[in-house]
Design a protein around this motif. Sequence first.
Motif, mmCIF file in Angstrom:
data_model
loop_
_atom_site.group_PDB
_atom_site.id
_atom_site.type_symbol
_atom_site.label_atom_id
_atom_site.label_comp_id
_atom_site.label_asym_id
_atom_site.label_seq_id
_atom_site.Cartn_x
_atom_site.Cartn_y
_atom_site.Cartn_z
ATOM 1 N N LYS A 181 0.836 -1.202 0.000
ATOM 2 C CA LYS A 181 0.000 0.000 0.000
ATOM 3 C C LYS A 181 0.874 1.256 0.000
ATOM 4 C CE LYS A 181 -3.884 2.269 2.282
ATOM 5 N NZ LYS A 181 -4.864 2.222 3.400
ATOM 6 N N VAL A 182 1.984 1.195 0.752
ATOM 7 C CA VAL A 182 2.894 2.335 0.776
ATOM 8 C C VAL A 182 3.377 2.660 -0.628
ATOM 9 C CG1 VAL A 182 5.194 3.111 1.488
ATOM 10 C CG2 VAL A 182 3.678 2.084 3.157
ATOM 11 N N ARG A 183 3.713 1.619 -1.394
ATOM 12 C CA ARG A 183 4.216 1.832 -2.758
ATOM 13 C C ARG A 183 3.172 2.523 -3.634
ATOM 14 N NH1 ARG A 183 6.113 -3.645 -1.860
ATOM 15 N NH2 ARG A 183 8.322 -3.570 -1.301
ATOM 16 N N ARG A 184 1.920 2.120 -3.466
ATOM 17 C CA ARG A 184 0.856 2.756 -4.248
ATOM 18 C C ARG A 184 0.731 4.234 -3.883
ATOM 19 N NH1 ARG A 184 -1.883 -2.075 -2.928
ATOM 20 N NH2 ARG A 184 -3.208 -0.979 -1.405
ATOM 21 N N LEU A 185 0.781 4.497 -2.594
ATOM 22 C CA LEU A 185 0.673 5.883 -2.137
ATOM 23 C C LEU A 185 1.904 6.691 -2.537
ATOM 24 C CD1 LEU A 185 -0.838 5.219 1.405
ATOM 25 C CD2 LEU A 185 -1.975 6.374 -0.492
ATOM 26 N N LEU A 186 3.064 6.053 -2.528
ATOM 27 C CA LEU A 186 4.303 6.723 -2.911
ATOM 28 C C LEU A 186 4.218 7.238 -4.343
ATOM 29 C CD1 LEU A 186 7.901 5.299 -2.375
ATOM 30 C CD2 LEU A 186 7.229 6.383 -4.489
ATOM 31 N N VAL A 187 3.723 6.402 -5.240
ATOM 32 C CA VAL A 187 3.623 6.783 -6.648
ATOM 33 C C VAL A 187 2.666 7.966 -6.824
ATOM 34 C CG1 VAL A 187 2.877 6.029 -8.935
ATOM 35 C CG2 VAL A 187 4.227 4.495 -7.488
ATOM 36 N N LEU A 188 1.578 7.954 -6.066
ATOM 37 C CA LEU A 188 0.569 9.008 -6.190
ATOM 38 C C LEU A 188 0.945 10.271 -5.418
ATOM 39 C CD1 LEU A 188 -2.646 6.807 -5.782
ATOM 40 C CD2 LEU A 188 -1.814 7.866 -7.897
ATOM 41 N N HIS A 189 1.645 10.090 -4.288
ATOM 42 C CA HIS A 189 1.934 11.231 -3.402
ATOM 43 C C HIS A 189 3.392 11.173 -2.931
ATOM 44 C CE1 HIS A 189 -2.440 11.838 -3.176
ATOM 45 N NE2 HIS A 189 -2.539 10.543 -2.919
ATOM 46 N N PRO A 190 4.359 11.370 -3.823
ATOM 47 C CA PRO A 190 5.773 11.225 -3.437
ATOM 48 C C PRO A 190 6.233 12.223 -2.368
ATOM 49 C CG PRO A 190 5.573 12.130 -5.656
ATOM 50 C CD PRO A 190 4.217 11.651 -5.268
ATOM 51 N N SER A 191 5.772 13.472 -2.445
ATOM 52 C CA SER A 191 6.191 14.479 -1.458
ATOM 53 C C SER A 191 5.678 14.127 -0.070
ATOM 54 C CB SER A 191 5.690 15.865 -1.856
ATOM 55 O OG SER A 191 6.263 16.273 -3.073
ATOM 56 N N GLU A 192 4.407 13.724 0.000
ATOM 57 C CA GLU A 192 3.817 13.338 1.285
ATOM 58 C C GLU A 192 4.496 12.085 1.831
ATOM 59 O OE1 GLU A 192 2.205 14.202 -1.362
ATOM 60 O OE2 GLU A 192 0.973 15.942 -0.780
ATOM 61 N N PHE A 193 4.870 11.182 0.930
ATOM 62 C CA PHE A 193 5.575 9.968 1.350
ATOM 63 C C PHE A 193 6.901 10.314 2.020
ATOM 64 C CE2 PHE A 193 9.120 7.186 0.213
ATOM 65 C CZ PHE A 193 8.802 6.058 0.960
ATOM 66 N N LEU A 194 7.671 11.199 1.420
ATOM 67 C CA LEU A 194 8.980 11.556 1.979
ATOM 68 C C LEU A 194 8.833 12.203 3.353
ATOM 69 C CD1 LEU A 194 10.714 12.943 -1.242
ATOM 70 C CD2 LEU A 194 11.143 10.754 -0.106
ATOM 71 N N MET A 195 7.787 13.005 3.536
ATOM 72 C CA MET A 195 7.556 13.615 4.848
ATOM 73 C C MET A 195 7.111 12.573 5.861
ATOM 74 S SD MET A 195 5.976 17.442 4.249
ATOM 75 C CE MET A 195 4.636 17.037 3.139
ATOM 76 N N ALA A 196 6.220 11.684 5.460
ATOM 77 C CA ALA A 196 5.753 10.628 6.372
ATOM 78 C C ALA A 196 6.901 9.726 6.789
ATOM 79 C CB ALA A 196 4.649 9.816 5.703
ATOM 80 N N LEU A 197 7.781 9.421 5.845
ATOM 81 C CA LEU A 197 8.938 8.571 6.165
ATOM 82 C C LEU A 197 9.864 9.267 7.143
ATOM 83 C CD1 LEU A 197 10.515 5.980 5.731
ATOM 84 C CD2 LEU A 197 11.576 7.032 3.700
ATOM 85 N N TYR A 198 10.048 10.574 6.982
ATOM 86 C CA TYR A 198 10.864 11.323 7.929
ATOM 87 C C TYR A 198 10.289 11.229 9.340
ATOM 88 C CZ TYR A 198 13.460 15.091 10.180
ATOM 89 O OH TYR A 198 14.246 15.799 11.052
ATOM 90 N N ILE A 199 8.982 11.447 9.454
ATOM 91 C CA ILE A 199 8.327 11.362 10.766
ATOM 92 C C ILE A 199 8.463 9.955 11.345
ATOM 93 C CG2 ILE A 199 6.105 11.521 11.978
ATOM 94 C CD1 ILE A 199 5.300 13.607 9.789
ATOM 95 N N TYR A 200 8.268 8.973 10.508
ATOM 96 C CA TYR A 200 8.385 7.577 10.960
ATOM 97 C C TYR A 200 9.789 7.281 11.485
ATOM 98 C CZ TYR A 200 8.911 2.491 10.563
ATOM 99 O OH TYR A 200 9.181 1.172 10.797
ATOM 100 N N VAL A 201 10.816 7.728 10.784
ATOM 101 C CA VAL A 201 12.196 7.452 11.167
ATOM 102 C C VAL A 201 12.552 8.108 12.494
ATOM 103 C CG1 VAL A 201 14.612 7.893 10.535
ATOM 104 C CG2 VAL A 201 13.026 6.976 8.837
ATOM 105 N N ILE A 202 12.184 9.386 12.674
ATOM 106 C CA ILE A 202 12.558 10.089 13.924
ATOM 107 C C ILE A 202 11.684 9.660 15.101
ATOM 108 C CG2 ILE A 202 13.451 12.077 12.682
ATOM 109 C CD1 ILE A 202 10.920 13.618 13.612
#
Length: 391
Positions: free
Chosen positions: A367-388
């Motif tokens: 599901k993440v991959r599907r969302l990544l393709v549609l919303h790459p900017s939001e994905f990068l921000m969500a991943l940042y939040i997840y990592v920290i």
Amino acid sequence: MKAVVLSGGGAKGSYQIGVWKALRKLHIKYDIITGTSVGALNGALMVQRKYHGAIKLWKNINFDLLFGKGKVKDTSTKLRILKNYSDSFFKEGGMDVKELEQLVSAYINTSKFYRSKIDFGLVTFNYSKRQAEELKKEDIPRDKLVDYLMASATCFPAFKKRNIDGNSYIDGGYYDNMPINLAIDLGADEVIAVNLSAPGKTRKPKKNIKITTIKPNNDLSFFLDFNNEPALRNIKYGYNDTLKAFNKLEGNTFTFKLNSLKKNYNAHKETYLYCLNNIINKKIDVRAIPILKNITNDKYLQKYFYRIMENVGSFLQIDDTPIYNYKKYNKRIIKKFDSYMKNSPKKGNFKTIKSIYDCLVTDDFSKVRRLLVLHPSEFLMALYIYVIKEV
């Protein structure tokens, strides 16, 4: 000789007081001040070295002072602010600034101004003669100092034209909103130019000299918004941006202690890159997604990481006036994100970021991959939040 050149910009001028605060901290001395409009007013205070007086002056400028106590009911938007000024123009030909003049006069010590070793120049526009006047300290009659300062700052048609000896004057920004050339005429071979990015003409320097430009990285208040709260924020922005310009702080719209960005990157880059590669996992052609094209390359990741870091703060509306270290900044992000998760605000694309974050927590990579393709900017921000937050 070193000059500080202050542009016009109305209410944005409080930013220049923050610049001055930083110059004081850095022990940077100057021989010349030139200014247009509000820059002329602030410059006159800098000539006198009246820093604390300048702070008090800006704290006391408000709509009650400009329009009369209780006359302005609503200043919540630019349109409502403009309406107050337009009403004043159509009824009275512009706002009368007698109260403002009295306040300025209280902070102008004529004797101290002319005794100061710091030279000074201002720009105003003689409306009667249709010509600019660039006045050096020696050209300004002692008994007309406040008159010419106010003339330079007469933002017509918002303010009434200024009458001096039978001539009408308006804002110097109609001729040169960044008077670097006037500073050169006064002998400057090095300039610190404070550009408020406000309406007005800016003339190209006529001589090749060293110019350090300080300009806002953040959105300042509307140039006709004389409320106290935005003025205080502008001062903080000016302080932060000046220290960035002289490499004492870092960041773009947010401000960090030196090396905080690199420390944050080093602390999280391996995890961020590992998660990124694991999610992409050769199942996504990143060449088709411009924002991801080079991000998995360690050479480019650092630049993107800094940008993502600040994008998250902006999206979550973290306070952009403090000076952060990366740990304090990340704690603010986590706290704000948790609050958003709890209250489920309808802010922009938060629903998308929340969905991606939830998928990261549950390892739902498909599901993440599907969302990544549609919303790459939001994905990068969500991943940042997840990592920290989670890793």
